[in-house]
Write an enzyme that holds these catalytic residues in place. Structure first.
Site, PDB file in Angstrom:
ATOM      1  N   ASP A 153      66.094  43.337  14.034  1.00  0.00           N
ATOM      2  CA  ASP A 153      66.549  42.119  13.993  1.00  0.00           C
ATOM      3  C   ASP A 153      65.461  40.705  13.924  1.00  0.00           C
ATOM      4  O   ASP A 153      64.482  40.780  14.503  1.00  0.00           O
ATOM      5  CB  ASP A 153      67.423  41.785  15.589  1.00  0.00           C
ATOM      6  CG  ASP A 153      67.861  40.339  15.952  1.00  0.00           C
ATOM      7  OD1 ASP A 153      67.496  39.992  15.677  1.00  0.00           O
ATOM      8  OD2 ASP A 153      68.303  41.062  17.727  1.00  0.00           O
ATOM      9  N   ASP A 351      69.161  34.261  10.737  1.00  0.00           N
ATOM     10  CA  ASP A 351      69.394  35.533  11.122  1.00  0.00           C
ATOM     11  C   ASP A 351      69.939  36.407  10.822  1.00  0.00           C
ATOM     12  O   ASP A 351      71.509  36.756  10.027  1.00  0.00           O
ATOM     13  CB  ASP A 351      70.420  34.775  12.177  1.00  0.00           C
ATOM     14  CG  ASP A 351      70.450  36.315  14.606  1.00  0.00           C
ATOM     15  OD1 ASP A 351      69.121  36.656  13.566  1.00  0.00           O
ATOM     16  OD2 ASP A 351      71.273  35.944  14.728  1.00  0.00           O
TER      17      ASP A 351
END
Ligand SMILES: *[C@@H]1O[C@H](CO)[C@@H](O)[C@H](O)[C@H]1NC(C)=O
Ligand SMILES: *[C@@H]1O[C@H](CO)[C@@H](O)[C@H](O)[C@H]1NC(C)=O
Ligand SMILES: *[C@@H]1O[C@H](CO)[C@@H](O)[C@H](O)[C@H]1NC(C)=O
Ligand SMILES: *[C@@H]1O[C@H](CO)[C@@H](O)[C@H](O)[C@H]1NC(C)=O
Ligand SMILES: *[C@@H]1O[C@H](CO)[C@@H](O)[C@H](O)[C@H]1NC(C)=O
Length: 473
Positions: A153, A351
Site C-alpha cells: 500500500d 494510490d
C-alpha cells in the site's frame, strides 16, 4: 506488566479510535486519429471475462533480484486460501469508498489525521476494511524465514503482520501466524529508541515500544514495534527491518497476514531501505486477477527507457501520499475541454490501494459525455452501485472502445489498458470504471484500476513518477 500493556492498548484504542488485446493490428481496420495515433481499440467481449485459471505474466521484468510477484488477492493466482465467497464488487466498492473518505479526511485542510478519521462518519460496522490494496506480495520474515503474504500500500507507512501470542486478538489469515519466539533474529525495539518516537502512534509496555495503526473504517493493528530479518528474495535480505508485530488486529484484511507500507515516510519500507534501494521502486499491476505482475525495489540496472516521468509532489499536510499533477484527459484522441484548474484545485495523488479513480465532478462529467458519445452504438445497461455509464455487451462478440488518455505534468500521456476503462460486473453490465468526487475541490485519486499493466515507477529520491505501458499482462 501485563496490566500496563492493556492499559496502553486501551488508551491507544480510545485515542485511535488489455493485456491490451489490441486487436488493432498495425495493418488493417485500425482507426487512426488525425496525427496517425490510434484512437480506439477493438476487443473481444470474452477478453473482458475473468479467467478461472492462473496464467502468470512471462515478462522479463518479473525476475529481478529484488522483485516480488504481485497478485490480486481474490484471484486464481493468489497464494491465499480462497475466500468461501467469490469476489463481490459491491463489497470491494464499499471498502473503496471507506478508504477514499479516510484519505480525503487525512488530506483536507485543518483536519488532524487520525483523530479526524476516527470521528468521520464512516461505516460503524467493525470489520469493514479500508480496502488496503487488492494486491498482495509474499515476503519472508524471521530466522528461519516464514513466508507471509501482505497487501502492499503506497498510502500506508508502517509494515505489520499479526504475531503470536495474539494478546488481544488476531483475525483468520491464510498462512500460520508469525511467532517471534521461534525466530532467532527477532528483537523488540526499546521505548527510548529514536524510531519509537518517529511512530505516529506509540506507547510503552514496560520498556518495549508499542505501535498502533488505525484505518478509516475502524480496522486497526496494535502490538510491539520490533526488528526482524526481512527476506525479499534469497539474495535480497534486509537485517533489522522495523515492523509492527501485531498483538491485537481487527478488520477484514482478507486472509492476508498484514500490510507492507510503501508511503513516503521514514518508517515505511521505502524510508527504511533508502540506503539500499535509493527510495526507488516500481510495480506492475496485472490486467486481471488471473495474471501476475511484479513489485521491484531499486533501479536494479533495469532500463527505464520508454518510461515517461512526471514530477512527484506533496499534497497539503499529507506528505505520506504521492502527489501528482493531472493536466487533462482525452477520449478517442480528443482532449476534453476541462479547465486545468479543475484538477489543481483539490490536488491529486496516485494510490495503489484505491481501486477506482476519483475525479473532480466537472472532469468526470466531461469524460462520461465523451465516452457515451463514442459508445453511442451500444445498448446501455442499468447503473451499478454508483457507476452510471454501463453497457450491455451480451449480444456483441467484439466491441470498439475509444482510447482514454490521462495527461500528467511533464508531457506524460498514459493510454489506459481496456481493463483500466471497464468494471466488468457481468457481460450484460460493463461499466465505465471512474467515479466523481463530491466537489471539484476534493482530492483527486488516481486508483489502481487505471494503473493496470503499466510499470509505475516511484523515483521518490528523484522526485518523479514514471509510467511505462504494457509491462505485464
Ligand atoms: C455483496 O456484498 C454486499 C455488501 O456487503 C452484500 O449486501 C451482498 O449481499 C453481497 N452479494 C453477494 C452475492 O454475496
Ligand atoms: C487548503 O489550504 C491551502 C493553503 O492553506 C489553500 O490554498 C487551499 O485553497 C485550501 N483548499 C481547500 C479545499 O480549502
Ligand atoms: C518483547 O516484549 C514483550 C513485552 O514486553 C515481551 O513479552 C517479549 O518477551 C519480548 N520479546 C523479546 C524477544 O524480547
Ligand atoms: C455507429 O454505427 C454506424 C453504422 O454502422 C456508423 O456509421 C457509426 O460511425 C457508428 N458510430 C460510432 C460512434 O461508432
Ligand atoms: C469535498 O468538498 C466539499 C466541498 O468543499 C466538502 O464539504 C467535503 O467535506 C469534501 N469531502 C471530503 C471527503 O473531503
Amino acid at each position: 506488566m501485563e496490566g500496563s500493556f492493556f492499559c496502553v492498548f486501551n488508551g491507544a484504542r480510545l485515542f485511535l479510535s488489455l493485456h491490451i488485446l489490441m486487436v488493432c493490428f498495425m495493418h488493417e481496420g485500425c482507426p487512426y486519429g488525425v496525427e496517425g495515433k490510434i484512437t480506439s481499440q477493438s476487443l473481444s467481449v470474452s477478453s473482458l471475462l475473468p479467467s478461472p485459471t492462473c496464467s502468470p505474466s512471462t515478462s522479463k521484468a518479473s525476475s529481478g533480484k529484488s522483485t516480488l510477484k504481485v497478485v490480486h488477492k481474490h484471484g486464481p493466482c493468489s497464494p491465499l486460501v480462497q475466500d468461501p465467497n467469490p469476489l463481490n464488487h459491491t463489497k470491494v466498492l464499499l471498502q473503496d469508498e471507506s478508504r477514499v473518505k479516510w484519505i480525503q479526511s487525512q488530506s483536507s485542510n485543518g483536519s488532524d489525521g487520525l483523530k479526524a478519521s476516527a470521528t468521520a462518519s464512516l461505516p460503524a460496522k467493525s470489520g469493514i476494511t479500508i480496502g488496503t490494496g487488492n494486491y498482495v506480495v509474499t515476503i519472508g520474515l524471521g530466522t528461519p524465514k516464514k513466508d507471509l503474504t501482505l497487501a502492499f500500500d503506497t498510502g500506508s507507512d508502517i509494515t505489520w503482520t499479526q504475531c503470536k501470542p495474539c494478546v488481544g486478538s488476531c483475525y483468520p489469515q491464510s498462512e500460520p501466524i508469525f511467532n517471534p519466539s521461534k525466530s532467532s533474529s527477532y528483537a523488540n525495539i526499546s521505548c527510548t529508541a529514536r524510531s519509537c518516537s518517529q511512530l505516529g502512534l506509540s506507547g510503552c509496555s514496560g520498556s518495549t515500544c508499542l505501535y498502533g495503526i488505525q484505518y478509516g473504517d475502524k480496522s486497526y493493528s496494535i502490538g510491539f514495534f520490533a526488528t526482524e530479518k526481512l527476506t525479499i528474495t534469497p539474495k535480497e535480505v534486509i537485517d533489522k527491518f522495523e515492523f509492527g508485530c501485531g498483538q491485537d488486529n481487527q478488520g477484514l484484511f482478507g486472509r492476508t497476514a498484514g500490510l507492507m507500507g510503501l508511503s513516503n515516510d521514514k518508517i515505511s519500507f521505502v524510508g527504511q531501505t533508502a540506503a539500499k534501494y535509493g527510495k526507488y521502486f516500481s510495480y506492475c499491476l496485472p490486467s486481471s486477477p488471473s495474471s501476475t505482475g511484479h513489485l521491484t525495489f531499486g533501479k536494479d540496472g533495469r532500463a527505464v527507457s520508454s518510461v515517461s516521468f512526471t514530477p512527484l509532489s506533496t499534497v497539503r499536510q499529507s506528505s505520506q501520499f504521492y502527489g501528482i499533477s493531472i493536466q487533462g484527459i482525452a477520449v478517442g484522441g480528443n482532449r476534453l475541454s476541462i479547465p486545468s484548474t479543475v484538477f489543481s484545485r483539490g490536488g491529486a495523488i496516485i494510490d495503489s490501494g484505491t481501486v477506482i479513480s476519483r475525479l473532480p465532478p466537472t472532469a468526470y462529467g466531461a469524460l462520461r459525455t465523451a465516452f457515451r458519445n463514442a459508445m453511442a452504438n451500444y445498448t446501455m445497461a442499468p447503473a451499478f452501485y454508483m457507476f452510471d455509464t454501463c453497457y450491455d455487451f451480451s449480444k456483441e462478440s467484439r466491441i470498439t472502445v475509444p482510447l482514454i488518455t490521462f495527461s500528467f505534468a511533464g508531457g506524460v500521456d498514459a493510454d489506459l489498458d481496456h481493463n483500466g476503462i471497464f468494471l466488468m460486473v457481468k457481460t450484460s453490465q460493463v461499466c465505465l470504471a471512474f467515479l466523481p468526487n463530491q466537489a471539484d475541490g476534493n482530492l483527486t485519486i488516481y486508483g489502481n484500476t487505471q494503473q493496470k499493466t503499466f510499470e509505475v515507477v516511484y523515483d521518490v529520491a528523484g522526485g518523479k513518477l514514471g509510467f511505462g505501458s504494457n509491462r505485464c499482462s
